[in-house]
Scaffold this motif. Structure first.
Motif, short mmCIF file in Angstrom:
data_model
loop_
_atom_site.label_atom_id
_atom_site.label_comp_id
_atom_site.label_asym_id
_atom_site.label_seq_id
_atom_site.Cartn_x
_atom_site.Cartn_y
_atom_site.Cartn_z
N MET A 28 35.40 18.53 -109.34
CA MET A 28 34.80 19.24 -110.46
C MET A 28 35.34 18.78 -111.81
O MET A 28 34.60 18.64 -112.77
N PHE A 29 36.67 18.57 -111.89
CA PHE A 29 37.28 18.23 -113.17
C PHE A 29 37.41 16.73 -113.39
O PHE A 29 37.97 16.28 -114.38
N ILE A 30 36.88 15.91 -112.44
CA ILE A 30 36.89 14.45 -112.59
C ILE A 30 35.46 13.97 -112.42
O ILE A 30 34.95 13.89 -111.30
N PRO A 31 34.75 13.68 -113.52
CA PRO A 31 33.32 13.39 -113.44
C PRO A 31 32.98 12.08 -112.73
O PRO A 31 31.88 11.92 -112.22
N VAL A 32 33.91 11.13 -112.71
CA VAL A 32 33.65 9.82 -112.11
C VAL A 32 34.32 9.74 -110.74
O VAL A 32 35.50 10.07 -110.61
N PRO A 33 33.59 9.31 -109.70
CA PRO A 33 34.21 9.17 -108.38
C PRO A 33 35.43 8.25 -108.44
O PRO A 33 35.42 7.22 -109.11
N MET A 34 36.47 8.65 -107.72
CA MET A 34 37.72 7.90 -107.75
C MET A 34 38.19 7.68 -106.31
O MET A 34 37.98 8.52 -105.44
N LYS A 35 38.81 6.52 -106.07
CA LYS A 35 39.35 6.26 -104.74
C LYS A 35 40.41 7.30 -104.42
O LYS A 35 41.26 7.61 -105.26
N VAL A 36 40.37 7.81 -103.21
CA VAL A 36 41.25 8.92 -102.85
C VAL A 36 42.72 8.50 -102.85
O VAL A 36 43.61 9.33 -103.05
#
Length: 243
Positions: free
Chosen positions: A185-193
């Protein structure tokens, strides 16, 4: 769709939902006092709480967020690890969360106890339920009252929720599938886990140690994640044996 969820994840979600309804709408005060996880040296602590606290939630948003996270990551891990190891992962992560959270509580209680004893306050008698009076100068009494309030917050405030166990599941997912991309929710861009998980852990450590908890047991998240990481790291080289 719900029937397609692997059995362990599905049953954990069902049990959490049932316990939430019963604890919050039918037997609210009784079950919270009995099943929530209190500090182990608190007079409210019962041995079974190390397990039962994982199925208690304080609000509808709390349980929805936890179960949605479990629904998102749990089935993948359950299919990869198998039911037995997945169940071990889930509950050991929950126990690790309880242990680390209360280890920090123990450190704080020792510091408070030491300060109170220096002021002449009988902490052991107070924790045993005896009526203990404040004594000394007005300044000393005010300090004792402040410290006792802090002590009361630790021993009388219960820990609830599956967050620690679920952090273990997410950490295990990050260990087994580090290049998977997720969005929050607070990170709009997908990021590697593999990048996101360390960020969450650092934030949780800071908030837990600094005291900016906001009613959230941040160090419990860290404890669960550590256990999840250790288990997944030890299993991942032999993952093919589980399938």
């Amino acid at each position: 769709m719900f029937n397609n969820i692997p059995p362990i994840t599905r049953n954990i979600i069902i049990i959490n939902a049932v316990v939430f309804v019963v604890a919050n709408f039918i037997f609210k005060d009784q079950l919270i006092e009995s099943l929530a996880g209190f500090y182990p040296f608190s007079p409210y602590f019962k041995s079974w709480q190390v397990i039962t606290h994982m199925f208690m939630h304080g609000s509808i948003m709390h349980i929805l967020f936890n179960m949605l996270t479990l629904f998102s990551f749990g089935p993948i891990l359950e299919n990869a690890l198998g039911e037995k190891r997945y169940l071990i992962l889930y509950f050991l992560s929950g126990l690790g969360a309880f242990a680390l959270f209360n280890l920090w509580n123990f450190v704080e209680v020792q510091q408070i106890t030491s300060s109170l004893n220096e002021l002449g306050f009988n902490t052991n008698a107070y924790l045993a339920g005896a009526q203990v009076n404040f004594s000394g100068s007005s300044e000393a009494i005010l300090k004792q009252q402040e410290l006792v309030e802090n002590l009361k917050n630790i021993v009388a405030t219960p820990m609830v929720g599956a967050s620690g166990a679920i952090f273990g599941v997410v950490a295990a997912f990050a260990t087994l599938y580090p290049d998977a991309k997720i969005a929050m929710m607070f990170i709009p861009v997908p990021m590697k886990v593999k990048y996101l998980m360390p960020i969450l852990i650092v934030i949780s450590v800071y908030l837990g140690v600094s005291g900016n908890v906001g009613g959230i047991a941040h160090l419990a998240h860290v404890g669960g994640a550590l256990v999840g990481f250790i288990l997944a790291w030890s299993w991942r080289k032999h993952l093919y044996r589980f399938n």
